[in-house]
Design a protein around this motif. Sequence first.
Motif, short mmCIF file in Angstrom:
data_model
loop_
_atom_site.label_atom_id
_atom_site.label_comp_id
_atom_site.label_asym_id
_atom_site.label_seq_id
_atom_site.Cartn_x
_atom_site.Cartn_y
_atom_site.Cartn_z
N CYS B 19 58.47 -45.19 6.67
CA CYS B 19 57.26 -45.69 6.06
C CYS B 19 57.52 -46.03 4.59
CB CYS B 19 56.17 -44.64 6.15
SG CYS B 19 54.66 -45.14 5.32
N CYS B 22 54.28 -43.73 0.62
CA CYS B 22 54.33 -42.65 -0.36
C CYS B 22 55.68 -41.95 -0.34
CB CYS B 22 53.20 -41.65 -0.11
SG CYS B 22 53.51 -40.49 1.22
N LEU B 29 58.29 -43.47 12.30
CA LEU B 29 57.26 -44.41 12.75
C LEU B 29 57.80 -45.33 13.84
CD1 LEU B 29 55.65 -45.59 9.40
CD2 LEU B 29 55.50 -43.40 10.53
N ALA B 44 52.14 -43.15 11.93
CA ALA B 44 51.85 -43.29 10.50
C ALA B 44 50.46 -42.76 10.23
CB ALA B 44 51.94 -44.74 10.07
N CYS B 45 50.24 -42.38 8.96
CA CYS B 45 48.90 -41.95 8.58
C CYS B 45 48.09 -43.20 8.21
CB CYS B 45 48.98 -41.00 7.39
SG CYS B 45 49.52 -41.82 5.90
N LEU B 47 47.31 -44.35 5.38
CA LEU B 47 47.92 -45.13 4.31
C LEU B 47 49.09 -45.95 4.83
CD1 LEU B 47 48.06 -42.55 1.37
CD2 LEU B 47 46.45 -44.41 1.69
N PRO B 168 49.27 -38.11 2.98
CA PRO B 168 48.53 -37.44 4.07
C PRO B 168 49.37 -36.66 5.07
CG PRO B 168 47.71 -39.64 3.72
CD PRO B 168 48.93 -39.52 2.87
#
Lengths: 162, 446
Positions: B19, B22, B29, B44-45, B47, B168
Amino acid sequence: MTYIDKPSISNVIKFDELNVAKVDQLKVMLNTGTDIYQGACKKRGSTLKDEYRKVAGVAYMDPKDMAKLGVGNWDSVLVKSDWGAVVVYSAHSRDAPHEGMIFIPKGPWANVIVSNETYCCSDPTYKGIEATVEKSDKEVLLMADLMKEVYQKYTKKVKEVD
Amino acid sequence: MGYEEPVTDYDKIVENCTCAFCGSNCDDLDCLVKDNHVVAVRHACRLGASKIMEDEDQRLKVPMMRNENGELVEVEWETALDAAAELIANSVRPLFYGWSETSIEAMKPGLELTELVGAVIDNQATICHGPTVQAVQNVGYPLMTLGEVKNRADMVVYTGSNPMNAHPRHLSRYTTFPKGWFRKRGRYDRTLVTWDPKYSDTAKLSDIWIPFEENGDYEFVNAIRAVLKGKKLKKDVIAGIPTEDIYELTEKMKNTQFGALFFGLGLTHTLSKQRNIDIAIQLVQDLNKYTKWVLLPMRGHFNVNGFNIFMSYEMGFPYGVDFCRGYPRYMIGETTTIDLLNRKEADVFLVIAADPGAHFPSGANMHLVDIPVIQIDIHWGPTTELADIVLPGTFIGVETAGTSYRMDSVPLNMKKAIDPPETCREDEWIVTELLNRVKKIKEASK
Ligand code: SF4
């Protein structure tokens, strides 16, 4: 897409809350920083749209403070600090209670009122800024309009031409 | 938020992508790809998903320059690159800012270009964890990897940071929820503590929430240190926290087996800045007299740490490195971006994979109005409103492979899942082109 919905905010306290004294201007401590809605919307790239204004052009306030000012969710408020003034939406904070503190997610709106003073530490002071909040009847600007109004980088030049 | 049907209409799954959001750099992912588009992403979260499932309307697809009316219009790559190179080659105090959302591979030619023209190179650390880096230089860095926390930690403290909003999956993937070698029951074997003036989304999940008052962090941490050293606290309430609670918390922190302290911008952005971090690091040192404690800054962008590591490795300094005298110099408050802009020093601003329009105080951004701004990015953002030349890059981790460093300094290879739009170019290619063109101009003028 569900992950960029504007934040869902509940109406915790009504305006006509009996035991709060109304004021016109509220002295608050301003904090800025990231929040998940702002982050998602910014990095997704939808910064020109209404959704960015809804997630970053907003001051999350304590419901009691909002009752004092007589503003509800998604009303406009004018936030002023020593560095500038900007109109943003007001909304009930998910983290309440925190009377006397407001939170504006980072973004072009918050930038207008945060301090660029680094005290020689490279890092501007984004948090813990004294500010005032009052009710406003102005509309919150979209990102592009705000950037034009604040910086006037190209509007100035156009004026010089004619 | 309604229920959405799972996506079943896809050609292939690209597994284990990293990802690019962040500093947690989740590398598990799965991208579901159809017709060279990512139609869905698994694991993924909110974000990470929002970035990968980008908003195509605002994608920068072609190079652009301002016309005489101040509007951005499409130009050829050649024209845009030449104009940008011309600006850089003829500038006196160029400033190259950004780099945290691009790969290490793109930083290499960037550094070469910086040396060639005697520019200042800086990244987002300057406005986020810059004070942390200074504190680390002051007092040390009791670091770990996130894997250690997962397998060992029985107390996790977050302060000045709200990972449920900014990172997250940090709790669920690395620190609090996962089952580890010595923490077989996952969440039940760990105590989660949040020190934050706000009842943040992370505080809501925590076992213990310490709401010290605004700007009270320095005092509060010092109080814990005093207790650790066997001193008596003389006040009843310190930084808004009753002293009994401080004694109790200190006792708990002493009696853990492995504690991990994570801190974020809440500490670096308040008035005491790097002193806050100094004291936090010293707290961890003091705690190590009793038991094992470690700490880690919650780095924001997926490669903000990468830039600091890259620069430290190549030049000996982590960020804000100035080459105007022909050799690298680093002086915080002097060669750092915000200070250069506040003093109106820079005369050309190159911004790559960053968004000062959204993240710098407008007092600093005001200088960008007076100087040419060259932007290399993937989306039309607030900075584009201030940019004179726009060069569209590609999306690292989805459209281009590259290396990045996780917040705990673990390097990861980021995969490529789809092909970039035809008219865009990789960041590495763009920076190398600029470098070659500037070289040519310099040679011609000799
Ligand atoms: S926690 Fe961070 S790295 Fe992991 S999926 Fe979310 S945004 Fe991406």
